[in-house]
Scaffold this motif. Sequence first.
Motif, PDB file in Angstrom:
ATOM      1  N   TYR A 188       0.834  -1.205   0.000  1.00  0.00           N
ATOM      2  CA  TYR A 188       0.000   0.000   0.000  1.00  0.00           C
ATOM      3  C   TYR A 188       0.869   1.255   0.000  1.00  0.00           C
ATOM      4  O   TYR A 188       0.658   2.186  -0.785  1.00  0.00           O
ATOM      5  N   ARG A 189       1.869   1.276   0.873  1.00  0.00           N
ATOM      6  CA  ARG A 189       2.702   2.474   0.995  1.00  0.00           C
ATOM      7  C   ARG A 189       3.557   2.695  -0.253  1.00  0.00           C
ATOM      8  O   ARG A 189       3.730   3.839  -0.697  1.00  0.00           O
ATOM      9  N   ALA A 190       4.076   1.600  -0.817  1.00  0.00           N
ATOM     10  CA  ALA A 190       4.911   1.748  -2.011  1.00  0.00           C
ATOM     11  C   ALA A 190       4.098   2.302  -3.171  1.00  0.00           C
ATOM     12  O   ALA A 190       4.552   3.193  -3.899  1.00  0.00           O
ATOM     13  N   GLU A 191       2.886   1.802  -3.352  1.00  0.00           N
ATOM     14  CA  GLU A 191       2.049   2.298  -4.452  1.00  0.00           C
ATOM     15  C   GLU A 191       1.590   3.725  -4.184  1.00  0.00           C
ATOM     16  O   GLU A 191       1.537   4.549  -5.108  1.00  0.00           O
ATOM     17  N   SER A 192       1.276   4.047  -2.931  1.00  0.00           N
ATOM     18  CA  SER A 192       0.892   5.426  -2.599  1.00  0.00           C
ATOM     19  C   SER A 192       2.040   6.384  -2.883  1.00  0.00           C
ATOM     20  O   SER A 192       1.838   7.475  -3.442  1.00  0.00           O
ATOM     21  N   ALA A 193       3.257   5.992  -2.513  1.00  0.00           N
ATOM     22  CA  ALA A 193       4.417   6.846  -2.758  1.00  0.00           C
ATOM     23  C   ALA A 193       4.675   6.995  -4.252  1.00  0.00           C
ATOM     24  O   ALA A 193       5.013   8.078  -4.734  1.00  0.00           O
ATOM     25  N   ARG A 194       4.522   5.909  -5.005  1.00  0.00           N
ATOM     26  CA  ARG A 194       4.718   5.989  -6.455  1.00  0.00           C
ATOM     27  C   ARG A 194       3.702   6.931  -7.082  1.00  0.00           C
ATOM     28  O   ARG A 194       4.039   7.761  -7.938  1.00  0.00           O
TER      29      ARG A 194
END
Length: 516
Positions: free
Chosen positions: A434-440
Amino acid sequence: MSNATPTQWPTDEELLEALLPWMLARRWFPLKGDAAPSALRLAHRVDLAPGARDLIVAAPRGDSMGRAPEALIHVPLVLGAPEDLARYAVDGGAPGSEGLLMTDSQGRELALIDGAHHPAFWRAWAEAAAAAGTVLGAEGAAAIAQRAERLRVTTGEQSNTSVIMPAPRAPEQAAGPEDAATGDLIVKLFRVLAPGRNPDVEVPVALARDGWDRVRMPVAWSVVAAPGPDPAGAPSMDTAVACAFIPRADDGFELFCSLAADGGSGPARERALALAADLGATTAQMHAHLRSSLGEAAPQSPEALARALRERADWAMREVPALAEEVPGLGAAIDALLAELALLPALEPACRVHGDYHLGQALHEIGGAERWYVLDFEGEPLRPLAERTRPDQPARDVAGMLRSFDYAWAVGGAGGSASADWLPAVRGAFLNGYRAESARATGTAGSAPADGTGEQGPSRRQSVLLAALELDKALYEAVYEARNRPDWLAIPLRGLAGIVAARSTDESASHGQAGA
């Protein structure tokens, strides 16, 4: 139909009198027992085609003496001869769900066939949706009209009625070019209506128009004005929606239960972690598209959210007195966490959220791209529509999914071979995805957290908010299980104990840093 198909409808009064006992026997009818009405009122009627009508029936609560608003019930009908009715019964379906027989004041025996079961209704419905422009492209509505004879009403009669419109098995079986070119469809006919857009139509349509294809793609839907004294200013109500069907997919909850049972190590564990990370990324995509398609709103203050969660926590502690005894330190952990939440400087902007997010609302495609799909954006069905459509913190959905992993581990893994660290590993994989996709999506990939809590951790603000919302969800689960499934109460109790332990660890770390 028979050659003796009637063409003249009974009067509205006769129709409502005949419908009352039939509606009372339906599982989707919301007013039971003392709340059952003694009479009905016709709130809306439209003739979609000769012999096919779409009705909205107003049902007053029998126990309210006129003080509570009427329930608005969607009842499509097709007029038929008595011998027609049995043709539309469904094997395994609730007896009588296909419709009823009545005798009108002229002595005519008539069949009132539930429109969801009858091809004539769906042909007329699809043509009306195409004419109204409530479609995403004309092909889907045309396919429904062409394939209506192949409809299949699902037998799990719940609060709505679902109808599968299967694609032709072979090209020569197609009833038209759109039928041949369109995959399987499923139509959900909403039974209990409320003024305002139904989020299970509004949200998937908005997401699809925004280019997100991880929902059942809507192809057509129907909208009417809510009954009232001023039709021109009345809010809209969605009455049905047709979507692309995902026939080969695993239910998310069943899938993770099986993975928990199959192994705490090796390929099963690796697959569980990969699927959880992908589901986390899919969730972040959903939130990004909800923001871009339906906008953002100013969030409530941290203090206001903390007060609301405090009220719910106090309610849960009263409803389940065993909480204080079974989870030592729970009261102090609630106090500390909500106090920390109230001291946050601000929350992130609110947006529309799923509202009832758990593994059972996700399907994982079998074959093909093997992607996750998200279902059922209606929110918690017992909450008023205005609350379900109110912008909220996306972290509420994240908290709901984290709690769902707890249930999957308890059901599948507790008696299986899952190791003790299976659950925290799967939860961590979901959060990292979730966090990786949000940051991307926001262009912050690789950046350090704003108020850092470690290389891979969220910001402190996000961590406190998520912990508070997961606490709220677990307390709600404890009340639900105590009332309905006492044998399952241990699941939220274990989750609450984990939250207490995490708070103790955080406080110890904070004290250690202060003394360093």
